[in-house]
Design a protein around this motif. Structure first.
Motif, mmCIF file in Angstrom:
data_model
loop_
_atom_site.group_PDB
_atom_site.id
_atom_site.type_symbol
_atom_site.label_atom_id
_atom_site.label_comp_id
_atom_site.label_asym_id
_atom_site.label_seq_id
_atom_site.Cartn_x
_atom_site.Cartn_y
_atom_site.Cartn_z
ATOM 1 N N LYS A 1 -2.417 9.598 3.969
ATOM 2 C CA LYS A 1 -1.932 8.658 3.070
ATOM 3 C C LYS A 1 -2.332 8.539 1.677
ATOM 4 O O LYS A 1 -3.604 8.299 1.854
ATOM 5 N N CYS A 2 -1.147 8.169 0.608
ATOM 6 C CA CYS A 2 -2.435 7.277 -0.496
ATOM 7 C C CYS A 2 -3.390 6.197 -0.630
ATOM 8 O O CYS A 2 -4.409 6.911 -0.777
ATOM 9 N N GLN A 3 -2.787 5.793 -0.121
ATOM 10 C CA GLN A 3 -3.264 4.099 0.132
ATOM 11 C C GLN A 3 -3.949 3.506 -0.718
ATOM 12 O O GLN A 3 -4.735 2.566 -1.017
ATOM 13 N N VAL B 1 0.534 -1.803 -0.319
ATOM 14 C CA VAL B 1 -0.555 -0.308 0.502
ATOM 15 C C VAL B 1 0.416 1.235 -0.023
ATOM 16 O O VAL B 1 1.974 1.407 0.552
ATOM 17 N N CYS B 2 0.540 1.975 -0.857
ATOM 18 C CA CYS B 2 1.398 3.055 -1.012
ATOM 19 C C CYS B 2 1.549 4.366 0.185
ATOM 20 O O CYS B 2 -0.141 4.654 0.525
ATOM 21 N N ASP B 3 1.964 4.817 0.535
ATOM 22 C CA ASP B 3 2.273 5.425 1.752
ATOM 23 C C ASP B 3 2.613 6.998 1.276
ATOM 24 O O ASP B 3 3.048 8.048 2.692
ATOM 25 N N GLU B 4 3.247 7.371 0.338
ATOM 26 C CA GLU B 4 2.813 8.816 0.138
ATOM 27 C C GLU B 4 1.656 9.461 0.637
ATOM 28 O O GLU B 4 0.778 9.423 0.988
ATOM 29 N N ILE B 5 2.430 11.082 1.830
ATOM 30 C CA ILE B 5 1.902 11.374 2.115
ATOM 31 C C ILE B 5 1.270 12.478 1.044
ATOM 32 O O ILE B 5 1.953 13.282 -0.431
ATOM 33 N N ARG C 1 5.601 2.282 -3.656
ATOM 34 C CA ARG C 1 4.261 2.843 -4.063
ATOM 35 C C ARG C 1 3.127 3.246 -5.702
ATOM 36 O O ARG C 1 4.152 2.220 -6.199
ATOM 37 N N CYS C 2 2.483 3.009 -5.134
ATOM 38 C CA CYS C 2 1.593 3.100 -5.972
ATOM 39 C C CYS C 2 2.638 3.747 -7.642
ATOM 40 O O CYS C 2 3.226 4.347 -8.190
ATOM 41 N N ILE C 3 1.693 3.452 -9.098
ATOM 42 C CA ILE C 3 2.838 3.854 -9.885
ATOM 43 C C ILE C 3 2.388 5.649 -10.316
ATOM 44 O O ILE C 3 4.064 5.782 -10.987
ATOM 45 N N LYS C 4 1.608 6.078 -9.424
ATOM 46 C CA LYS C 4 1.415 7.611 -9.365
ATOM 47 C C LYS C 4 2.201 8.531 -8.743
ATOM 48 O O LYS C 4 3.057 9.615 -9.270
ATOM 49 N N HIS C 5 2.991 7.751 -7.891
ATOM 50 C CA HIS C 5 3.754 8.038 -7.073
ATOM 51 C C HIS C 5 5.164 7.687 -6.654
ATOM 52 O O HIS C 5 5.863 8.256 -6.509
ATOM 53 N N HIS C 6 4.865 6.809 -8.476
ATOM 54 C CA HIS C 6 6.881 6.441 -8.377
ATOM 55 C C HIS C 6 7.640 7.424 -8.796
ATOM 56 O O HIS C 6 7.099 7.202 -10.191
HETATM 57 ZN ZN LIG Z 1 0.085 6.695 -3.905
#
Ligand SMILES: [Zn+2]
Length: 206
Positions: free
Chosen positions: A157-159, A147-151, A193-198
């Motif tokens: 968090k993105c989640q 699970v993406c934990d980008e703020i 990370r999800c693809i958007k936040h990588h």
């Molecule tokens: Zn993300």
């Protein structure tokens, strides 16, 4: 037993080792003889002779430096071979063929079941070592996600489901040109990370 290759793939923190331990437990209950191998460089677990999940569970594992060591260290009677973090066994023969792919083929030819686990893509989102070839050979695939934990902007968090492994060097997203093994006193870290936040800084534009 019909020959069969099972793959477990996913980014870091997706529970690949936990899944491998779950498989090992299930095969053992079913009466199979299991032996787990891991690259000697992966030193998670107490000592170097185990694999250990971040959550719970551990299994004895035979460390190997070179893929061909696996055949020498294979115990008599083993009918299920598992190889953890297989992306790091990236040595090739002079023809450019990954040695671990040849070893896996040999095991399958002798009716040994093989379960492999690894990162499908590196921090640049490129195929990681032998993984592309191994995944193409697998008849049975387990695809894990973290699970993406980008703020994000509102502080939460993105989640979203995370399929990629983000690498950080000195707290910044890694640069395309950063070496895979850092030298000097630079600190590195990883996150799912999800693809958007990588982020891959300075990725060449084709
Ligand atoms: Zn993300």
């Amino acid at each position: 037993m019909v020959e069969k290759l099972t793959s477990i793939e996913g980014p870091m923190f997706s529970g690949k080792t936990l899944e491998m331990i779950r498989f090992a437990d299930a095969f053992t209950v079913g009466g199979h003889q299991v032996q787990i191998f891991k690259p000697a460089m992966d030193d998670r677990g107490e000592g170097s002779n185990q694999i250990k999940s971040r959550l719970f569970g551990r299994w004895d594992a035979t460390p190997i430096d070179q893929p061909e060591e696996l055949l020498n260290k294979l115990r008599k009677g083993v009918d299920v071979v598992m190889i953890d973090e297989i992306q790091f066994l990236n040595q090739t023969n002079p023809d450019g063929v990954y040695k671990i792919v040849e070893v896996v083929d040999k095991l399958l030819d002798t009716d040994i079941k093989v379960v492999i686990s690894g990162l499908p893509r590196d921090f640049r989102r490129q195929p990681f070592g032998p993984m592309a070839e191994l995944l193409a050979r697998a008849q049975d695939k387990v695809v894990l996600k973290a699970v993406c934990d980008e703020i994000i902007e509102d502080g939460t968090k993105c989640q979203q489901l995370a399929t990629e492994t983000q690498r950080y060097v000195d707290g910044e997203p890694a640069d395309w040109n950063d070496p895979v093994v850092l030298v000097g006193d630079k600190m590195e870290g990883y996150a799912a990370r999800c693809i958007k936040h990588h982020v891959v800084r300075n990725k060449p534009i084709k």
